[in-house]
Scaffold this motif. Sequence first.
Motif, PDB file in Angstrom:
ATOM      1  N   GLN A  13     -19.450  14.168   2.762  1.00 52.02           N
ATOM      2  CA  GLN A  13     -19.066  12.768   2.851  1.00 52.02           C
ATOM      3  C   GLN A  13     -19.232  12.256   4.276  1.00 52.02           C
ATOM      4  N   ALA A  14     -19.414  10.972   4.400  1.00 59.81           N
ATOM      5  CA  ALA A  14     -19.513  10.359   5.717  1.00 59.81           C
ATOM      6  C   ALA A  14     -18.278  10.717   6.544  1.00 59.81           C
ATOM      7  N   LYS A  89     -23.235  10.455   9.181  1.00 57.50           N
ATOM      8  CA  LYS A  89     -23.412   9.123   8.605  1.00 57.50           C
ATOM      9  C   LYS A  89     -24.444   9.199   7.480  1.00 57.50           C
ATOM     10  N   PRO A  90     -24.413   8.263   6.553  1.00 60.96           N
ATOM     11  CA  PRO A  90     -25.423   8.260   5.493  1.00 60.96           C
ATOM     12  C   PRO A  90     -26.850   8.255   6.033  1.00 60.96           C
ATOM     13  N   GLU A  91     -27.069   7.612   7.162  1.00 61.67           N
ATOM     14  CA  GLU A  91     -28.422   7.572   7.739  1.00 61.67           C
ATOM     15  C   GLU A  91     -28.867   8.907   8.326  1.00 61.67           C
ATOM     16  N   THR A  93     -28.957  11.460   6.416  1.00 62.95           N
ATOM     17  CA  THR A  93     -29.528  12.126   5.247  1.00 62.95           C
ATOM     18  C   THR A  93     -31.014  12.371   5.456  1.00 62.95           C
ATOM     19  N   VAL A 123     -25.656  12.906   3.093  1.00 57.06           N
ATOM     20  CA  VAL A 123     -24.374  12.355   3.506  1.00 57.06           C
ATOM     21  C   VAL A 123     -24.067  11.168   2.603  1.00 57.06           C
ATOM     22  N   SER A 124     -22.983  11.258   1.872  1.00 55.70           N
ATOM     23  CA  SER A 124     -22.603  10.184   0.956  1.00 55.70           C
ATOM     24  C   SER A 124     -21.649   9.216   1.646  1.00 55.70           C
ATOM     25  N   SER A 125     -21.733   7.970   1.234  1.00 55.11           N
ATOM     26  CA  SER A 125     -20.890   6.936   1.858  1.00 55.11           C
ATOM     27  C   SER A 125     -19.558   6.799   1.136  1.00 55.11           C
TER      28      SER A 125
END
Length: 125
Positions: A13-14, A89-91, A93, A123-125
Amino acid sequence: QVQLVESGGGLVQAGGSLRLACVASGRTIDKYTVGWFRQPPGKERAFVAAIRWLGRTYYTDYTDSVKGRFTIFRDNAKNTVFLQMNSLKPEDTAVYYCAADPRGSIFNDAEYDFWGQGTQVTVSS
């Protein structure tokens, strides 16, 4: 020849953390420059971090987007280079690759001859 194998990727997770490992075989890499690169979905592979031997100490480099969150370090007894990733962070990924012994610029993936197979970080938000 140097063989590299990455591990440690996964789904997080984030705000979470992961530690990637790049284990080398075939040669001792304590004096080698080792870099981490990543390739997000649909994008080109890009530099993340590198660790270099400068004769007396190691020097590290990071792309701006990971400074303060990622740390590259090595355990020479294990012939391994790690990438500690915090505050993900999701970015972030991407598929993460390690590479060794660049012929030229450490920031250019084309300069590296030895690569691992990659490890997926999501990475999930």
